[in-house]
Motif scaffolding. Structure first.
Motif, PDB file in Angstrom:
ATOM      1  N   LEU A   4     104.079  66.624 166.846  1.00 31.40           N
ATOM      2  CA  LEU A   4     105.267  66.606 165.983  1.00 31.40           C
ATOM      3  C   LEU A   4     105.146  65.485 164.960  1.00 31.40           C
ATOM      4  O   LEU A   4     105.449  64.325 165.252  1.00 31.40           O
ATOM      5  N   GLU A   5     104.719  65.842 163.782  1.00 29.87           N
ATOM      6  CA  GLU A   5     104.445  64.826 162.764  1.00 29.87           C
ATOM      7  C   GLU A   5     105.729  64.153 162.283  1.00 29.87           C
ATOM      8  O   GLU A   5     105.801  62.924 162.165  1.00 29.87           O
ATOM      9  N   ASN A   6     106.746  64.960 162.005  1.00 29.11           N
ATOM     10  CA  ASN A   6     107.985  64.386 161.458  1.00 29.11           C
ATOM     11  C   ASN A   6     108.645  63.431 162.451  1.00 29.11           C
ATOM     12  O   ASN A   6     109.048  62.326 162.102  1.00 29.11           O
ATOM     13  N   LEU A   7     108.744  63.868 163.695  1.00 29.26           N
ATOM     14  CA  LEU A   7     109.408  63.011 164.687  1.00 29.26           C
ATOM     15  C   LEU A   7     108.516  61.845 165.105  1.00 29.26           C
ATOM     16  O   LEU A   7     109.021  60.765 165.430  1.00 29.26           O
ATOM     17  N   SER A   8     107.213  62.027 165.051  1.00 21.06           N
ATOM     18  CA  SER A   8     106.313  60.892 165.339  1.00 21.06           C
ATOM     19  C   SER A   8     106.523  59.788 164.301  1.00 21.06           C
ATOM     20  O   SER A   8     106.603  58.602 164.638  1.00 21.06           O
ATOM     21  N   ASN A   9     106.632  60.188 163.033  1.00 22.18           N
ATOM     22  CA  ASN A   9     106.870  59.197 161.973  1.00 22.18           C
ATOM     23  C   ASN A   9     108.228  58.533 162.147  1.00 22.18           C
ATOM     24  O   ASN A   9     108.363  57.322 161.996  1.00 22.18           O
ATOM     25  N   LEU A  10     109.215  59.334 162.480  1.00 24.45           N
ATOM     26  CA  LEU A  10     110.575  58.815 162.650  1.00 24.45           C
ATOM     27  C   LEU A  10     110.655  57.807 163.804  1.00 24.45           C
ATOM     28  O   LEU A  10     111.307  56.774 163.705  1.00 24.45           O
ATOM     29  N   LEU A  11     109.945  58.118 164.895  1.00 24.04           N
ATOM     30  CA  LEU A  11     110.091  57.315 166.116  1.00 24.04           C
ATOM     31  C   LEU A  11     108.974  56.285 166.292  1.00 24.04           C
ATOM     32  O   LEU A  11     109.046  55.431 167.179  1.00 24.04           O
ATOM     33  N   ASP A  12     107.925  56.397 165.458  1.00 31.39           N
ATOM     34  CA  ASP A  12     106.804  55.466 165.556  1.00 31.39           C
ATOM     35  C   ASP A  12     106.061  55.560 166.896  1.00 31.39           C
ATOM     36  O   ASP A  12     105.698  54.553 167.508  1.00 31.39           O
ATOM     37  N   ILE A  13     105.882  56.777 167.351  1.00 27.64           N
ATOM     38  CA  ILE A  13     105.031  57.049 168.509  1.00 27.64           C
ATOM     39  C   ILE A  13     104.174  58.274 168.155  1.00 27.64           C
ATOM     40  O   ILE A  13     104.405  58.902 167.122  1.00 27.64           O
ATOM     41  N   GLU A  14     103.201  58.588 169.024  1.00 31.97           N
ATOM     42  CA  GLU A  14     102.445  59.843 168.827  1.00 31.97           C
ATOM     43  C   GLU A  14     103.062  60.879 169.764  1.00 31.97           C
ATOM     44  O   GLU A  14     102.804  60.874 170.969  1.00 31.97           O
ATOM     45  N   LEU A  15     103.893  61.733 169.187  1.00 30.30           N
ATOM     46  CA  LEU A  15     104.701  62.633 170.023  1.00 30.30           C
ATOM     47  C   LEU A  15     104.178  64.071 169.981  1.00 30.30           C
ATOM     48  O   LEU A  15     104.039  64.675 168.914  1.00 30.30           O
ATOM     49  N   HIS A  16     103.904  64.591 171.165  1.00 29.33           N
ATOM     50  CA  HIS A  16     103.517  65.999 171.319  1.00 29.33           C
ATOM     51  C   HIS A  16     104.545  66.674 172.217  1.00 29.33           C
ATOM     52  O   HIS A  16     105.136  66.033 173.083  1.00 29.33           O
ATOM     53  N   LEU A  49     117.526  67.737 166.514  1.00 30.25           N
ATOM     54  CA  LEU A  49     116.352  67.142 165.849  1.00 30.25           C
ATOM     55  C   LEU A  49     115.134  68.057 165.956  1.00 30.25           C
ATOM     56  O   LEU A  49     114.411  68.266 164.975  1.00 30.25           O
ATOM     57  N   LEU A  50     114.900  68.588 167.138  1.00 33.24           N
ATOM     58  CA  LEU A  50     113.742  69.467 167.356  1.00 33.24           C
ATOM     59  C   LEU A  50     113.809  70.694 166.459  1.00 33.24           C
ATOM     60  O   LEU A  50     112.814  71.098 165.866  1.00 33.24           O
ATOM     61  N   ALA A  51     114.986  71.273 166.363  1.00 35.03           N
ATOM     62  CA  ALA A  51     115.128  72.491 165.568  1.00 35.03           C
ATOM     63  C   ALA A  51     115.032  72.185 164.075  1.00 35.03           C
ATOM     64  O   ALA A  51     114.302  72.837 163.339  1.00 35.03           O
ATOM     65  N   ARG A  52     115.773  71.150 163.644  1.00 36.92           N
ATOM     66  CA  ARG A  52     115.898  70.915 162.203  1.00 36.92           C
ATOM     67  C   ARG A  52     114.735  70.158 161.592  1.00 36.92           C
ATOM     68  O   ARG A  52     114.426  70.320 160.424  1.00 36.92           O
ATOM     69  N   ARG A  53     114.094  69.308 162.387  1.00 38.63           N
ATOM     70  CA  ARG A  53     112.976  68.524 161.836  1.00 38.63           C
ATOM     71  C   ARG A  53     111.617  69.135 162.144  1.00 38.63           C
ATOM     72  O   ARG A  53     110.617  68.779 161.520  1.00 38.63           O
TER      73      ARG A  53
END
Ligand code: F0G
Length: 351
Positions: A35-47, A275-279
């Protein structure tokens, strides 16, 4: 690669033989999305592990494929379960595939519409009770002790065996285990299964072990509060459970992995759901979003460091619960008066 379901693919890790019938709906092999958008938002590497992509739309298919195959192999012709919705949908589908009878008991009015539609469509006998999931489970446990029928709740060890394959897939898809694995906790079978899977894969392939972080709903947080909740309540009906069956195993998984079981509020889950749906364009069911909600909470409380590689499990498909979705979408369908109104929506769009 041709995918024939998780029993065919991971047979050497499962209690199966050539006598085990094939009842697969080709479950498993679900996407692990970065999840590139949420990874940037949260500053983690999120899958996220998108378990809603399974044949009946939830992770339950992994355990059910094996539990139903083994029940059939052992000569049973009827399966029974209590459910907050997904287990019953999955049990009913695999029973249909295996030519078996399926009986389910659900808490009246507390299961999402899509899940109920699935159970009746697949042809299960469906009973609702005035009580909650925990009471429904007591009933079907008693029944399965007295009659020659197979209980397919996660007390059935084959359920855990099938579900552990999700951990194998995460390691295969990522190359190794993540730093943190986050998931919702209801009856606590899935956290038990993932931990077993990570340990077995690590022993075989040195894939490493993640910290296990499980999240209950605040109104059903028996493990966090260390006390049975007689009247659990949450918008996330899938995890509306006050006395989890695999309580001890879940605590052991978090202790052994240096993880934690925590709770998230309904508000935090809804925020993560949106967030998951919209981002990211991912529609998971409300209970599933407990995993992301928990990660956000732990980042805010500095219980999780920036930069970590995190996998959040999204256990079920958002389409199962259209009512909660439309109530929390923040977008209303507008009735269109005329062409001019429609054109006005495109103001600022040039050719
Ligand atoms: N997420 C979803 C979408 C679920 O349906 C469930 C459990 C969980 C998470 C929690 O998993 O129980 O292994 O800790 N649903 C069960 C059911 C109880 O009846 O469908 P768990």
């Amino acid at each position: 690669m041709k995918w024939n379901g998780l029993i065919a693919n991971y047979s050497r890790f499962l209690p199966v033989s050539e006598n085990t019938p094939d009842v697969s709906l080709h479950e498993g092999h679900t996407p692990l999305l970065f999840l590139e958008n949420l990874s940037n938002l949260l500053d983690i590497e999120l899958h996220v592990k998108v378990e809603g992509a399974n044949p009946t739309g939830s992770f339950k298919d992994r355990g059910m494929a094996l539990a139903v195959a083994k029940a059939k192999e052992e000569g049973s012709n009827t399966i029974v379960c209590a459910s907050t919705g997904n287990t019953s949908a999955s049990a009913a589908a695999y029973a249909a595939r295996a030519g078996m009878k399926c009986v389910v008991v659900i808490p009246d009015g507390k299961i999402a519409q899509g899940k109920l539609a699935q159970a009746v469509m697949y042809g299960a006998d469906v009973y609702s009770i005035k009580g909650n999931f925990d009471e429904a489970l007591q009933l079907v446990k008693k029944l399965s002790e007295e009659l020659p029928i197979t209980l397919v709740n996660s007390l059935n060890p084959y359920r855990i065996e099938g579900q552990k394959t999700a951990a194998f897939e995460v390691c295969d898809q990522l190359g190794k285990a993540p730093d943190v694995l986050a998931l919702p906790v209801g009856n606590a079978g899935n956290i038990t299964a993932y931990w077993k899977g990570f340990k077995e894969y690590n022993q075989e392939f040195q894939t490493g072990l993640p910290e296990m972080r499980g999240f209950e709903a605040e109104g059903a947080a028996a493990i966090v509060k260390d006390s049975i909740i007689p009247d659990p309540e949450t918008i996330a009906t899938a995890i509306r459970i006050g006395n989890p069956t695999s309580w001890k195993q879940a605590v052991r998984a978090t202790e052994e992995s240096k993880g934690k079981i925590d709770f998230v509020t309904d508000e935090e889950m809804i925020k993560a759901y949106q967030l998951l749906a919209r981002r990211e364009g991912i529609f998971a069911e409300p209970a599933s979003s407990a995993s992301l909600a928990g990660i956000i909470k732990h980042l805010q409380q500095k219980e999780l460091e920036k930069g970590k590689r995190v996998v959040a499990v999204l256990t079920g498909n958002g389409l199962k619960d259209p009512v909660t979705a439309t109530e929390h979408a923040n977008v209303k369908v507008q009735s269109l008066a005329d062409y001019r109104q429609l054109a006005a929506s495109f103001e600022g769009v040039s050719v």
